[in-house]
Design a protein around this motif. Sequence first.
Motif, PDB file in Angstrom:
ATOM      1  N   LEU A 153       0.829  -1.205   0.000  1.00  0.00           N
ATOM      2  CA  LEU A 153       0.000   0.000   0.000  1.00  0.00           C
ATOM      3  C   LEU A 153       0.865   1.258   0.000  1.00  0.00           C
ATOM      4  O   LEU A 153       0.553   2.253  -0.672  1.00  0.00           O
ATOM      5  CB  LEU A 153      -0.944  -0.016   1.210  1.00  0.00           C
ATOM      6  CG  LEU A 153      -2.153  -0.946   1.033  1.00  0.00           C
ATOM      7  CD1 LEU A 153      -2.672  -1.456   2.363  1.00  0.00           C
ATOM      8  CD2 LEU A 153      -3.268  -0.231   0.270  1.00  0.00           C
ATOM      9  N   LEU A 154       1.951   1.212   0.755  1.00  0.00           N
ATOM     10  CA  LEU A 154       2.868   2.353   0.778  1.00  0.00           C
ATOM     11  C   LEU A 154       3.463   2.580  -0.609  1.00  0.00           C
ATOM     12  O   LEU A 154       3.534   3.713  -1.107  1.00  0.00           O
ATOM     13  CB  LEU A 154       3.959   2.102   1.823  1.00  0.00           C
ATOM     14  CG  LEU A 154       4.911   3.259   2.118  1.00  0.00           C
ATOM     15  CD1 LEU A 154       4.169   4.504   2.561  1.00  0.00           C
ATOM     16  CD2 LEU A 154       5.938   2.852   3.171  1.00  0.00           C
ATOM     17  N   ALA A 157       0.761   4.052  -2.955  1.00  0.00           N
ATOM     18  CA  ALA A 157       0.440   5.446  -2.629  1.00  0.00           C
ATOM     19  C   ALA A 157       1.560   6.374  -3.097  1.00  0.00           C
ATOM     20  O   ALA A 157       1.302   7.428  -3.683  1.00  0.00           O
ATOM     21  CB  ALA A 157       0.204   5.589  -1.119  1.00  0.00           C
ATOM     22  N   ARG A 158       2.799   5.993  -2.851  1.00  0.00           N
ATOM     23  CA  ARG A 158       3.929   6.844  -3.252  1.00  0.00           C
ATOM     24  C   ARG A 158       4.008   6.978  -4.769  1.00  0.00           C
ATOM     25  O   ARG A 158       4.277   8.051  -5.290  1.00  0.00           O
ATOM     26  CB  ARG A 158       5.237   6.247  -2.719  1.00  0.00           C
ATOM     27  CG  ARG A 158       5.408   6.522  -1.244  1.00  0.00           C
ATOM     28  CD  ARG A 158       6.832   6.203  -0.781  1.00  0.00           C
ATOM     29  NE  ARG A 158       6.994   6.643   0.599  1.00  0.00           N
ATOM     30  CZ  ARG A 158       7.698   6.004   1.519  1.00  0.00           C
ATOM     31  NH1 ARG A 158       8.336   4.889   1.211  1.00  0.00           N
ATOM     32  NH2 ARG A 158       7.781   6.477   2.748  1.00  0.00           N
ATOM     33  N   SER A 160       1.644   6.825  -6.844  1.00  0.00           N
ATOM     34  CA  SER A 160       0.478   7.498  -7.416  1.00  0.00           C
ATOM     35  C   SER A 160       0.477   8.997  -7.183  1.00  0.00           C
ATOM     36  O   SER A 160      -0.167   9.728  -7.928  1.00  0.00           O
ATOM     37  CB  SER A 160      -0.816   6.957  -6.778  1.00  0.00           C
ATOM     38  OG  SER A 160      -0.846   5.572  -6.782  1.00  0.00           O
ATOM     39  N   GLY A 161       1.154   9.453  -6.149  1.00  0.00           N
ATOM     40  CA  GLY A 161       0.943  10.803  -5.647  1.00  0.00           C
ATOM     41  C   GLY A 161       1.778  11.885  -6.288  1.00  0.00           C
ATOM     42  O   GLY A 161       2.182  11.790  -7.451  1.00  0.00           O
ATOM     43  N   SER A 162       2.051  12.926  -5.502  1.00  0.00           N
ATOM     44  CA  SER A 162       2.681  14.131  -6.031  1.00  0.00           C
ATOM     45  C   SER A 162       4.109  13.876  -6.491  1.00  0.00           C
ATOM     46  O   SER A 162       4.647  14.628  -7.277  1.00  0.00           O
ATOM     47  CB  SER A 162       2.668  15.225  -4.965  1.00  0.00           C
ATOM     48  OG  SER A 162       3.361  14.793  -3.819  1.00  0.00           O
ATOM     49  N   GLN A 163       4.714  12.812  -5.992  1.00  0.00           N
ATOM     50  CA  GLN A 163       6.065  12.502  -6.450  1.00  0.00           C
ATOM     51  C   GLN A 163       6.078  11.329  -7.421  1.00  0.00           C
ATOM     52  O   GLN A 163       7.132  10.801  -7.770  1.00  0.00           O
ATOM     53  CB  GLN A 163       6.974  12.280  -5.244  1.00  0.00           C
ATOM     54  CG  GLN A 163       7.166  13.629  -4.548  1.00  0.00           C
ATOM     55  CD  GLN A 163       7.883  13.570  -3.240  1.00  0.00           C
ATOM     56  OE1 GLN A 163       9.010  13.140  -3.186  1.00  0.00           O
ATOM     57  NE2 GLN A 163       7.202  13.996  -2.193  1.00  0.00           N
ATOM     58  N   VAL A 166       0.761  11.679 -10.272  1.00  0.00           N
ATOM     59  CA  VAL A 166       0.086  12.980 -10.273  1.00  0.00           C
ATOM     60  C   VAL A 166       1.104  14.118 -10.469  1.00  0.00           C
ATOM     61  O   VAL A 166       0.862  15.049 -11.248  1.00  0.00           O
ATOM     62  CB  VAL A 166      -0.706  13.176  -8.960  1.00  0.00           C
ATOM     63  CG1 VAL A 166      -1.248  14.587  -8.857  1.00  0.00           C
ATOM     64  CG2 VAL A 166      -1.846  12.162  -8.874  1.00  0.00           C
TER      65      VAL A 166
END
Lengths: 306, 306
Positions: A153-154, A157-158, A160-163, A166
């Motif tokens: 999950l970590l 999430a990493r 997928s996100g701002s870094q 996205v």
Amino acid sequence: MNYGDVIATGRLEFVSSESIIDQYREKVDARLVTLLPSEETLPTELHQAIRYSALGTGKRLRPAITMAAAKACGADPLLALDAGCATELVHCFSLIHDDLPAIDNDDLRRGQPTCHKAYGEAIAILAGDALFALAFEILAHSIADPAKAQKSLLCLARASGSQGLVGGEVLDIQAEGQSGDMALLQTIHARKTGALLGACCEIGAIIAGATAEHQANLKQFGEQIGLAFQVADDVLNETSTPEQLGKAVGSDYAMAKLTYPSLIGLDNSKNLASELVTEALKLIEGLPGDASELKGLAEYAVIRDW
Amino acid sequence: MNYGDVIATGRLEFVSSESIIDQYREKVDARLVTLLPSEETLPTELHQAIRYSALGTGKRLRPAITMAAAKACGADPLLALDAGCATELVHCFSLIHDDLPAIDNDDLRRGQPTCHKAYGEAIAILAGDALFALAFEILAHSIADPAKAQKSLLCLARASGSQGLVGGEVLDIQAEGQSGDMALLQTIHARKTGALLGACCEIGAIIAGATAEHQANLKQFGEQIGLAFQVADDVLNETSTPEQLGKAVGSDYAMAKLTYPSLIGLDNSKNLASELVTEALKLIEGLPGDASELKGLAEYAVIRDW
């Protein structure tokens, strides 16, 4: 191995990669139908938009790579089927949002009207959000070992996100119409495509119980394959017919997007993709399982209908 | 206890709830500054939009409830600080997307221009996505025990998705201008507000190592408080000044939104909020820790400046 040669001569391997894709896609599509929420539990339009976007004609490359990575680490690839589906839903979410009028303003995706063209902008935004949430729900629900679940999950999430995804999209839209160089282009694609494919490989390895070193190598492998895949996509965007591409040819060029062919030319772009794959394959030598499918999928990134 | 009476006489309790909010908000705001990605790692506009939306003037009710739920189960509330921040980021994500022109088309939020008014639609959509991903990243990263992390992540994903927050927003926009009844309104708010507050309470309980029964009771408590809070918000939307509200008064009415006052009138709405809180408080009797702050926060839902 020089994939420049393979492109010229390697039709057999290309067919073989295609059949790996097909074989995984069948399993993934069947599973996605079950994992998506049922009609009774959702507003009708949301239900339709979710299925329209998630059950379209995608290659399911991310689930295939997740499962093949698990196999390369010695596990039954079916153990990573649900996790693979989760990565595919993150990909679907990002496509829906990227296509929106405020972002890339695309009318066609995989030969079909984009989600907002079919269901309107409000539903498209929210269907994307729902698929993103569902990806985490599936990942949290499907992995029996809590430590593997938490780590996966970590990763997701990493990536997928701002870094990751996205952040890459933000860089991409900011680069439109601006002058850019290879460093910027690599950064954009490392985030936009590399991060999620890196996470796919890493999650496959985590689920298989691979060593920390193998997990790290597979992550890097996925990141490089992601870059190679993006170079290949840039090439295809300029050389294909609209039917092959499922959208207008040269649309990236028309948007004044920064692409590999625009920076280094078509031939150099093909060679770059080939070199990236060659380097990546070194990272997955010596894994405990059968890595042949994972290699086939990496080759698929560059051996396409150029 | 009849909260109708408390509304008339209970200024002391109201002040007390406010001070619980203030005390938690201070900790949450300080922690959020650290948890949000740093400037060097992000495109400037994305970085600014994320901070603009996540560090605004919100009450931080969700983190407060998460932490107070952990305390009510006998744990140090600081153990649930990061998890609380994660729930707040999901709330921020949903506000950014709900405010978009294609959805609620709001220009003001908490007295400030909405994210898309300040940074444009593309950045707003992607800043929302980034905050959503960050919520899962923080939750996955911050809980030491993998089993607690996995369960908390599942809670948050379910509460956020098509059968929670996002699904509630779809029902909400579909209900605009349509005739609706109490059943529909309850379903909208159960998903849009109740699900996430239920998850806050459940996650606080999970982190505290509460029994399955206490976890379930706290989840239900949060869901009911969420409904009470939404009823109170509907009342405030019609009775406050624009300064108190931070947006145009009666804007829900202007959009022909289904609200509690429009269905059952202002006084009945106040009484309903009171009854929901009274019922909810029965669910948290007999918890092993100090539930006074959690009770105070529940009362805050109905004891406001009416």
